[in-house]
Design an enzyme around this catalytic site. Structure first.
Site, PDB file in Angstrom:
ATOM      1  N   LYS A   1     -60.928-123.141  36.512  1.00 51.51           N
ATOM      2  CA  LYS A   1     -61.609-123.084  37.813  1.00 51.51           C
ATOM      3  C   LYS A   1     -62.826-122.147  37.749  1.00 51.51           C
ATOM      4  CE  LYS A   1     -59.281-126.023  40.047  1.00 51.51           C
ATOM      5  NZ  LYS A   1     -59.889-127.192  40.684  1.00 51.51           N
TER       6      LYS A   1
ATOM      7  N   SER B   1     -60.223-121.626  43.217  1.00 49.68           N
ATOM      8  CA  SER B   1     -58.887-121.115  43.520  1.00 49.68           C
ATOM      9  C   SER B   1     -58.854-119.599  43.444  1.00 49.68           C
ATOM     10  CB  SER B   1     -57.910-121.693  42.490  1.00 49.68           C
ATOM     11  OG  SER B   1     -56.655-121.054  42.574  1.00 49.68           O
TER      12      SER B   1
ATOM     13  N   TYR C   1     -55.188-122.487  33.802  1.00 51.33           N
ATOM     14  CA  TYR C   1     -55.591-123.154  35.042  1.00 51.33           C
ATOM     15  C   TYR C   1     -56.697-122.363  35.753  1.00 51.33           C
ATOM     16  CZ  TYR C   1     -55.631-124.446  39.936  1.00 51.33           C
ATOM     17  OH  TYR C   1     -56.056-124.797  41.191  1.00 51.33           O
TER      18      TYR C   1
END
Ligand code: NAD
Ligand code: WQD
Length: 344
Positions: free
Chosen positions: A167, A139, A163
């Protein structure tokens, strides 16, 4: 053991068919995964989906076999390795993950367990089963808030929420697996994904700008703009919106690249290289829906970088992929899918 090579042959319709191989798609029932599953099926590849259906339904897999499994549980590596062997899996596309930034701030350990733990379990299974080709859903959240016009893959990756951290750690794990046992991985850093390739595969969640605007319009409420005092041309945040079908095609290009090339590890931005502001997106929604759209401006949302737009030189040069769809196509297709999901 050398990886099994796909048998390529020409399909009468001009599509390259691939025989004697199967692609395992984790999260294949989800928004982006279901698009990739459909494209793989259309070019004649066998697909097996692994998904716990925590954020999706089984009807989005186009009849592909579905293994309902949470990747993060202790039993996952053994179960996955067995499925890979039995089904002749030669490559994996790994979408399955939790993806809500706010939730990751509230429940960091759970995000690490799900996203990092799930990826670790998948890599254990791949090593065990001798599957050496992986496309990983990364991402633009790995970048954090870079102060640059166009973000390059070789620039700093400094995620600002759990988050994004999960990743980046996922990318590190794939790199380490490359060194340790020969995994070849393409890490795709998606920018802002929107639109629908088919009306039945829209983004059903109301978590991102485009569906959030639809939701407000449907309720007869004005769309909300989070801040109009950013250092951007119209004061609202600028993002790189990429059509989900274009994004899905990038996965096929990455799989083909991995099958054809011995490069062990790579990271690619997947975007258009063009920015659109929140106001431009809201305007495009007005044009697509025919609604009179007059947004209200609210406070800035915490943690929003003013601008995040991809440099797409690497993916164009290495994979020969570039986005074809524009903002109008993104918003129009998203609106068609939104209406289809509501049976109108
Ligand atoms: P999605 O929630 O629609 O799809 C994810 C799928 O994975 C769902 O079907 C869900 O049920 C499944 N899943 C989640 N955790 C799982 C687990 N532990 N075990 C098994 N299955 C699990 O999300 P999406 O938008 O399709 O995103 C796919 C991937 O792309 C994710 O990894 C996400 O982080 C990444 N990504 C998405 C965006 C975006 O804008 N949508 C942007 C950048 C990166
Ligand atoms: C876009 C812009 C908002 C809703 C997130 C994740 C990122 C990636 C993609 C997974 C922002 C503004 C939004 C609204 C608004 N996901 N906005 N009014 O925050 O760029 O990226 O999704 O990897 O990691 O962070 O996307 O769609 O939430 O917001 O003004 O009602 O729209 O402030 O500037 P974002 P988004």
């Amino acid at each position: 053991m050398a990886p099994v090579r796909p048998v390529l042959r020409d399909h009468p319709a001009g599509i390259t068919r691939v025989g004697a191989m199967s692609v395992l798609v984790t999260g294949g029932a989800g928004y982006i995964g279901s698009h990739v599953v459909r494209l793989l099926q259309q070019r004649g590849q066998d697909v097996v989906v692994v998904d716990d259906l925590s954020n999706s339904t089984a009807d989005r897999t186009g009849g592909a076999p579905l293994v309902q499994l949470d990747l993060a549980v202790d039993a996952a590596p053994e179960r996955l390795a067995a499925e890979m062997r039995e089904r002749g899996v030669t490559s994996v596309v790994h979408f399955a993950a939790r993806k809500q930034v706010g939730e990751s701030v509230a429940r960091p350990a759970w995000y690490w367990k799900q996203n990092v733990g799930g990826t670790a379990n998948l890599l254990l299974a791949m090593e065990e089963a001798g599957v050496r080709e992986l496309v990983f859903s990364s991402s633009a959240a790995t970048y954090g808030a870079p102060d640059v016009e166009l973000v390059r893959e070789d620039g700093p990756a400094e995620p600002i929420n759990p988050y994004g951290q999960t990743k980046l750690v996922g990318e590190w794990m794939t790199r380490a697996a490359g060194r340790a046992w020969g995994l070849r991985a393409a890490n795709l850093r998606y920018f802002n994904v929107a639109g629908a390739g088919w009306p039945d595969l829209g983004d059903v969640a109301v978590m991102n700008l485009v569906p959030m605007v639809f939701d407000r319009l449907e309720r007869g409420e004005a769309p909300v703009v989070f801040g109009d005092d950013y250092p951007t041309p119209d004061g609202t945040c600028v993002r790189d919106y990429v059509h989900v079908l274009d994004l899905a095609k990038a996965h096929l290009a990455a799989l083909d690249h991995l099958a054809a090339d011995e490069r062990p590890h790579d990271v690619f931005n997947v975007g258009t290289g063009r920015g659109a502001s929140v106001l431009e997106v809201v305007e495009a929604v007005g044009a697509a829906t025919g609604a009179a759209v007059e947004p209200v401006v609210r406070e800035r949302r915490a943690g929003d970088p003013p601008r995040l737009v991809a440099d797409v030189g690497r993916i164009r040069g290495t994979l020969g992929w570039s986005a074809e769809e524009d903002l109008t196509s993104i918003v129009t297709s998203a609106w068609q899918a939104w209406q289809a999901a509501r049976g109108r």
